[in-house]
Enzyme design. Structure first.
Site, PDB file in Angstrom:
ATOM      1  N   GLU A 184      55.463  60.266  84.149  1.00 15.52           N
ATOM      2  CA  GLU A 184      54.051  60.677  84.096  1.00 15.52           C
ATOM      3  C   GLU A 184      53.112  59.471  84.161  1.00 15.52           C
ATOM      4  O   GLU A 184      52.199  59.336  83.347  1.00 15.52           O
ATOM      5  CB  GLU A 184      53.772  61.507  82.839  1.00 15.52           C
ATOM      6  CG  GLU A 184      54.577  62.791  82.773  1.00 15.52           C
ATOM      7  CD  GLU A 184      54.085  63.764  81.701  1.00 15.52           C
ATOM      8  OE1 GLU A 184      53.343  63.341  80.803  1.00 15.52           O
ATOM      9  OE2 GLU A 184      54.430  64.959  81.795  1.00 15.52           O
ATOM     10  N   GLU A 253      59.370  69.396  84.693  1.00  9.14           N
ATOM     11  CA  GLU A 253      59.161  69.925  83.342  1.00  9.14           C
ATOM     12  C   GLU A 253      58.407  71.245  83.408  1.00  9.14           C
ATOM     13  O   GLU A 253      57.192  71.253  83.601  1.00  9.14           O
ATOM     14  CB  GLU A 253      58.369  68.935  82.462  1.00  9.14           C
ATOM     15  CG  GLU A 253      59.147  67.677  82.131  1.00  9.14           C
ATOM     16  CD  GLU A 253      58.422  66.750  81.153  1.00  9.14           C
ATOM     17  OE1 GLU A 253      57.446  67.186  80.503  1.00  9.14           O
ATOM     18  OE2 GLU A 253      58.838  65.579  81.048  1.00  9.14           O
TER      19      GLU A 253
END
Ligand SMILES: *[C@@H]1O[C@H](CO)[C@@H](O)[C@H](O)[C@H]1NC(C)=O
Ligand SMILES: *[C@@H]1O[C@H](CO)[C@@H](O)[C@H](O)[C@H]1NC(C)=O
Length: 730
Positions: A184, A253
């Site tokens: 991320e 995710e």
């Protein structure tokens, strides 16, 4: 067969075995549709299980439950801080035995997505970085910084080398089909400007050069350079497309729930909405999705990030913290996986054609050149069911749902239509009794000179403790003249303490005076209370408590912890007296910690006293211990800590984590599955303890004479602590 031919075959097998995959061409590649394993496109269903959040004894059961739930892949981060506790010293033992975990997955016939990071976030202490890394001279995390890049490359290489030596990559015949570098980073990169972009480019090249034979991904990294695949994380990912048309659409995710923080409610994600999110992703052409988490588990010891992440990392996952199947979540997703697999060849050999079935209704149809077609009929209306016509047939679609028709005719599955029965958690008493508690009080008056040091002014906590403990004492003395007016009936003076977090307990002349706590969002705290001082020298002792180091945020490694001031007395005759720059004496950790009182082979000279005293007075800063036998049966176990305040608990020397009886502050208005999900829409347990039960792994117990030790900061009643069994009932 002639002996000559037999010989050739034997030779072939010998060579094939030796060369493994090179001869029979094991490989993982990708194209626009999907990951391609040994030449075959695949729809892959994955779930996150983090090995240090359970025990090796639980792994096989968790993995088999994941396989039975229809998963192909287990996803895990690699946790640098547990593997390299000090520079160059590695630990891959016990619940940190990464290779054993991966071999368990391999034995189940499943694949692995290894997310090396090494930044992992994960609500894990310091985002997975070892705390010593912060003190490498000149370091700056996750940017174009030589000391950081050197350390990151060192650890990444260490893990890749370990994996290669164990033949763990699919290119070597092992289970790993994907690896992740960084995590991320996209939004951080933007904030860091050119240095961020240089670092990201360096990280990509560094990873690719390690030549693992399987693709690398970067999640939430829109500019990930080829050949790295950029992927999506979120509650939904159907809006996402990779940055090149020749990369597959991957959802690293799919958030199955959300984490919990002390003082907050528990967040639930209804399975109807999770299934709807997955179906939306698949109907758009997605081919790989991963539940974060499939089993959340437990933040044992001081592993939780934060501050203030709870010890439970249950995450409302399909397998609960204790390893039990959570219904209907697990079963409904299993049905979804079955129907996706039924459609797999069709999904992989055609592009979806989208047609409108109404203002908020659509059909996604996959029609290969030959053979049957598959259809997804979607109703995005959160409020109303819809009747739609498809292929001259009428279908009723519940609100906020997708029906899947593997033959373009019969509805085999609807995301909102849950056929699996709900289960309820039951925590029932066990036959294990804990009597004869003994106590040991942290003695504030006797100070061992050898374990303290003095400095002028206030020091940053983590710099002093290096996170070897949550606790740091700041102690100073204050002289009060005998003519102060408060001594003859005037208003008591006030003590002001400002701390960067996370919790603070104040002692005046050895007596507990009060506490103050930060929160996850506001780590800083202020203590300002009247205190009792007497004429002459007074001792002010501040116990600063860390509650998990931050795991997310721009340059979080620079965030400070502990009492950095100002510290001042108000209301003396002279007015304010600033204590920020006087001499302070520091003690790292508790005396009980230094003496290992929680260990089975602790120093024998520790003076425990019999427990009859306990009920008299519930003292702060007290250690308690007892012994108990393992309860019958095989149900998972938990400690019910409802009668305790705040502290940490150990079983046979291993920490089961921090506990804290805080009450959940939230808005539990009831939860409906339909409509775009956010954790705030489904809150549970308002007004109840955020976490009451603490997982005790069965494998940590012996049949008899198990040692339980509690350290209580505030005051609690250990005689009401009990061991309970967890089960699921319909
Ligand atoms: C950490 O402690 C050392 C030694 O006490 C000191 O020199 C240094 O300035 C401290 N660093 C920070 C960031 O507080
Ligand atoms: C403070 O401590 C220093 C040593 O660290 C010592 O030299 C000094 O005298 C102390 N000051 C007071 C006021 O006690």
């Amino acid at each position: 067969m002639e002996s000559d031919t037999v010989f050739k075959w034997v030779l072939f097998f010998l060579i094939a075995n030796h060369l493994g995959c090179q001869l029979i061409s094991c490989s993982v590649t990708y194209d626009s549709k999907s990951i391609v394993i040994n030449g075959e496109r695949r729809i892959l269903i994955s779930g996150s299980i983090h090995y240090p959040r359970s025990t090796p004894e639980m792994w096989e059961d968790l993995v088999m439950k994941a396989k039975d739930g229809g998963l192909d892949v287990i996803d895990t981060y690699v946790f640098w801080n547990v593997h390299e506790p000090s520079p160059g010293n590695f630990n891959f033992e016990g619940k940190y035995d990464l290779v054993r975990f991966l071999k368990t997955v391999q034995k189940a016939g499943m694949y692995v997505h290894l997310r090396i990071g090494p930044y992992v976030c994960a609500e894990w202490n310091f985002g997975g970085f070892p705390v010593w890394l912060k003190y490498v001279p000149g370091i700056s995390f996750r940017t174009d910084n030589e000391p950081f890049k050197r350390a990151m490359k060192g650890f990444t290489e260490k893990i890749v080398t370990l994996m290669k030596s164990e033949k763990m990559f699919e290119s070597q015949g092992g289970p790993i089909i994907l690896s992740q570098v960084e995590n991320e980073y996209g939004s951080v990169e933007k904030a860091y400007g050119g240095a961020g972009h240089n670092y990201m480019t360096w990280a990509s090249n560094m990873a690719v050069e390690l030549d693992t034979g399987v693709p690398w991904v970067m999640c939430k990294q829109d500019d990930a350079p080829d050949p790295i695949i950029n992927t999506c994380n979120g509650f939904y990912c159907d809006e996402f497309s990779p940055n090149k048309p020749y990369k597959p659409t991957i959802w690293t995710e799919a958030w199955s729930g959300w984490f919990t923080e002390f003082g907050g409610p528990v967040y639930e994600r209804p399975v109807q909405d999770l299934a709807f999110g997955v179906a939306r992703f698949i109907q758009k052409g997605g081919s790989f999705f991963n539940y974060y988490m499939y089993h959340g588990g437990t933040n044992f010891g001081r592993s939780s990030g934060g501050p203030f992440i709870t010890t439970s990392y249950d995450y409302d996952a399909p397998i609960d913290e204790y390893g039990l199947i959570r219904q209907p979540k697990y079963g409904h997703l299993k049905e979804l996986h079955k129907v996706i697999k039924q459609c797999e060849p069709i999904l992989l050999s055609a592009e979806p054609v989208i047609t409108s079935l109404g203002s908020l209704q659509q059909a996604h149809v996959f029609s290969p050149k030959s053979g049957p077609c598959a259809a997804f009929l979607a109703n995005y209306d959160p409020n109303n069911a819809a009747k739609v016509m498809f292929n001259n047939k009428q279908y009723t679609l519940p609100s906020w749902s997708i029906s899947i028709l593997p033959d373009c005719d019969n509805v085999v599955f609807n995301t909102a239509d849950v056929g699996v029965q709900l289960t309820q958690v039951e925590m029932s008493p066990s036959d294990s009794n804990m009597f004869s508690w003994e106590i040991f009080t942290e003695d504030l008056t006797v100070s061992d000179e050898s374990s303290t040091f003095t400095a002028t002014g206030l020091l940053e906590q983590i710099n002093v403790t290096r996170d070897t403990t949550d606790y740091l004492w700041y102690t100073t003395s204050v002289d009060i003249g005998s003519s102060e007016s408060f001594l003859s009936g005037g208003d008591l003076p006030k003590l002001l303490v400002q701390s960067m977090g996370h919790a603070l307990h104040v002692y005046i002349n050895g007596e507990y005076s009060g506490s103050s706590f930060g929160t996850r969002k506001h780590r800083k705290l202020t203590y300002k209370e009247k205190i009792n001082l007497h004429a002459g020298s007074n001792k002010i002792a501040l116990l600063s408590v860390a509650m998990g180091l931050p795991n997310i945020g721009g340059h979080y490694e620079t965030w400070e912890t502990g009492v950095l001031g100002p510290v001042a007395l108000y209301g003396l005759d002279q007015g304010k007296r600033d204590l920020s720059w006087v001499n302070w004496t520091y003690q790292v950790g508790l005396k009980g910690e230094a003496m290992n009182v929680f260990s089975s082979n602790a120093d024998t000279y520790i003076k425990w006293t019999e427990g009859s005293l306990i009920t008299q007075k519930q003292q702060p800063l007290t250690w308690y211990k007892t012994n108990f036998n393992e309860p019958d049966g095989d149900e998972p176990l938990a400690l019910d800590m409802n009668s305790m305040g705040k502290g940490e608990a150990w079983i046979n020397g291993q920490s089961i984590g921090r506990y804290w009886l805080t009450y959940a502050n939230g808005d539990c208005q009831g939860c409906h599955y339909a409509g775009t999900y956010h954790p705030l829409t489904c809150q549970l347990g308002c007004g109840q303890p955020t976490q009451r039960w603490y997982h005790v792994p069965r494998s940590w117990l012996k049949p008899t004479d198990n040692l339980l030790v509690l350290f209580e900061e505030l005051g609690g009643d250990p005689t009401k602590v009990s061991l309970v069994k967890r089960s699921m009932v319909q």
